[in-house]
Every structure is written in C-alpha cells, then in structure tokens.
Write a protein that holds these residues in place. Structure first.
Motif, mmCIF file in Angstrom:
data_model
loop_
_atom_site.group_PDB
_atom_site.id
_atom_site.type_symbol
_atom_site.label_atom_id
_atom_site.label_comp_id
_atom_site.label_asym_id
_atom_site.label_seq_id
_atom_site.Cartn_x
_atom_site.Cartn_y
_atom_site.Cartn_z
ATOM 1 N N ALA A 1 -8.916 -3.297 -0.963
ATOM 2 C CA ALA A 1 -9.345 -1.919 -0.703
ATOM 3 C C ALA A 1 -9.155 -1.573 0.776
ATOM 4 O O ALA A 1 -8.688 -0.475 1.108
ATOM 5 C CB ALA A 1 -10.806 -1.739 -1.108
ATOM 6 N N ALA A 2 -9.480 -2.515 1.666
ATOM 7 C CA ALA A 2 -9.315 -2.261 3.101
ATOM 8 C C ALA A 2 -7.837 -2.089 3.453
ATOM 9 O O ALA A 2 -7.466 -1.207 4.232
ATOM 10 C CB ALA A 2 -9.911 -3.412 3.910
ATOM 11 N N ALA A 3 -6.979 -2.912 2.865
ATOM 12 C CA ALA A 3 -5.537 -2.789 3.118
ATOM 13 C C ALA A 3 -5.021 -1.439 2.622
ATOM 14 O O ALA A 3 -4.212 -0.785 3.292
ATOM 15 C CB ALA A 3 -4.787 -3.928 2.449
ATOM 16 N N ALA A 4 -5.497 -1.014 1.458
ATOM 17 C CA ALA A 4 -5.071 0.280 0.905
ATOM 18 C C ALA A 4 -5.543 1.414 1.814
ATOM 19 O O ALA A 4 -4.792 2.362 2.080
ATOM 20 C CB ALA A 4 -5.623 0.464 -0.502
ATOM 21 N N ARG A 5 -6.789 1.322 2.314
ATOM 22 C CA ARG A 5 -7.299 2.329 3.237
ATOM 23 C C ARG A 5 -6.443 2.376 4.510
ATOM 24 O O ARG A 5 -6.107 3.443 5.014
ATOM 25 C CB ARG A 5 -8.755 2.033 3.619
ATOM 26 C CG ARG A 5 -9.775 2.640 2.678
ATOM 27 C CD ARG A 5 -11.172 2.638 3.283
ATOM 28 N NE ARG A 5 -11.638 1.341 3.731
ATOM 29 C CZ ARG A 5 -12.208 0.433 2.953
ATOM 30 N NH1 ARG A 5 -12.385 0.672 1.676
ATOM 31 N NH2 ARG A 5 -12.603 -0.724 3.448
ATOM 32 N N GLY A 6 -6.094 1.191 5.021
ATOM 33 C CA GLY A 6 -5.268 1.112 6.226
ATOM 34 C C GLY A 6 -3.903 1.761 6.008
ATOM 35 O O GLY A 6 -3.419 2.504 6.876
ATOM 36 N N ARG A 7 -3.294 1.490 4.850
ATOM 37 C CA ARG A 7 -1.986 2.094 4.558
ATOM 38 C C ARG A 7 -2.102 3.614 4.441
ATOM 39 O O ARG A 7 -1.246 4.349 4.935
ATOM 40 C CB ARG A 7 -1.412 1.506 3.262
ATOM 41 C CG ARG A 7 -0.856 0.100 3.420
ATOM 42 C CD ARG A 7 -0.041 -0.314 2.210
ATOM 43 N NE ARG A 7 -0.812 -0.344 0.980
ATOM 44 C CZ ARG A 7 -1.491 -1.379 0.541
ATOM 45 N NH1 ARG A 7 -1.505 -2.498 1.235
ATOM 46 N NH2 ARG A 7 -2.159 -1.316 -0.601
ATOM 47 N N ARG A 8 -3.173 4.083 3.786
ATOM 48 C CA ARG A 8 -3.369 5.531 3.646
ATOM 49 C C ARG A 8 -3.558 6.189 5.016
ATOM 50 O O ARG A 8 -2.993 7.239 5.302
ATOM 51 C CB ARG A 8 -4.566 5.827 2.744
ATOM 52 C CG ARG A 8 -4.284 5.663 1.269
ATOM 53 C CD ARG A 8 -5.359 6.300 0.417
ATOM 54 N NE ARG A 8 -6.689 5.767 0.660
ATOM 55 C CZ ARG A 8 -7.232 4.742 0.018
ATOM 56 N NH1 ARG A 8 -6.560 4.124 -0.918
ATOM 57 N NH2 ARG A 8 -8.448 4.331 0.292
#
Length: 200
Positions: free
Chosen positions: A152-159
């Motif tokens: 989830a943190a990686a997805a937030r970072g990419r967004r």
C-alpha cells in the motif's frame, strides 16, 4: 488377444477399400469399439463416422464392422454389464478401512500440551485485529507481517510521484503555451513594423 489383433488388419483393409485414411479413422473406430458403451451406442457412433466416408450402405458397413469385432474378441472378454456408479463406490468404500474411524487416546500430559497450544493460537487469532495498528508484536518470537502495508505504501508513493509529474508537465505546458503566445505576438509586431517601414 491374437483374435483382436486379427481385427486391426481387417479394419485397415476395409477402410482402404472405402478409400479413406485408415490411420486416422482406424484408431478412432477401434476406440469406439473398445469403449464400454452399448452396442447401439457404438453403432450410432460408427454411423456418424461412416457417413463422412461413404454415401450409401452405411448400416451394412457398420454391421459388418461390429460383427467382425465381436467374432474376433476372445470369449472371456465378453462385455461386462455396466453397474451403477453409486453401487461401485459403496463397494469400494466398504473394502477400504478409513483411518478416521480409529480415535487416539491422549495421556494427561499430551492433553495439557494440546490445550496450551490451542489456547495460544486462539489468543493469537483474537489479538490479530488489535495488533494491526501496533508497531511491535507481543512476542519477540513472532514477526509482524507488513506485506500489505508495504504494498500500500509503495502504491501511494507511485501515485504521489505520478501526481507530481503530472503537475510538472501541466506547468511546463502552460509555460510553453505562454512562450508560443509571446513569440506569436512578437512576430505580429515585427510584421506590423515591417509593413510600416515599407509604406514610407
């Protein structure tokens, strides 16, 4: 078995006489005859195949193939009557002794260990929901699974990165439009001054 082997060459010759591919249709016909279907089902299947090969006398050819097959089979290999599947399953289950029917007796010490393990696992499952927000696990031997949080943190970072890049692109496009507009204005002014100079 030798009698069945006599059927194969006969079938190959039969299919050659019908001017068809004996390798393809021969194995297909043999498969139908070897099946445990009823004679009527076999005849229907053979009629369907032979309808593709010959135009007339289909039933004559089918009967000839069936008769040759029956006569070439050994007598002890006569077709077995098809029994009900449920009956066969019941017999199979009766013949096998199931391991779950025997129950093991535990000693007092084994019972205590078993109960301790079960209670530990039940406490863990009860506390799992509470531990989701905690950073340290209760027991030092247990490590918290952070896979979902990491993903989830990686997805937030990419967004966030994509949002910032989109914002930068938007600003750059705006600047480019302004520059183009300014250049257009400058060219327009230049043309006016050139026209004015020509008129003089």
């Amino acid at each position: 078995m030798a009698a069945v082997l006599d059927f194969e060459p006969w079938l190959i010759n039969k299919l050659k006489s019908l001017k068809t591919d004996e390798n393809v249709f021969g194995s297909y016909i043999s498969g139908i005859l070897d099946s445990e279907d009823s004679v009527d089902d076999k005849k229907d299947a053979l009629e369907g195949i032979l309808a593709e090969i010959v135009e007339s006398d289909i039933s004559v050819h089918v009967n000839e193939i069936i008769e040759k097959w029956e006569s070439s089979r050994p007598k002890e290999e006569a077709p077995k009557p098809v029994t009900d599947v449920d009956l066969q399953l019941a017999k199979l289950l009766e013949s096998q002794s199931l391991a779950t029917t025997t129950r093991r007796e535990y000693t007092d010490e084994e019972k205590k260990i078993r109960e301790a393990i079960l209670s530990q696992y039940s406490q863990l499952s009860d506390n799992e929901e509470n531990e989701v927000n905690e950073e340290e696990p209760e027991s030092p031997d247990l490590v918290k699974n952070t896979n979902a949080a990491d993903v989830a943190a990686a997805a937030r970072g990419r967004r966030e990165q994509a949002r910032q890049e989109a914002q930068r692109k938007k600003e750059k496009d705006k600047e480019d439009r302004e520059k183009q507009k300014q250049l257009k204005e400058e060219k327009k002014e230049k043309r006016k001054t050139q026209k004015g100079e020509r008129k003089r």
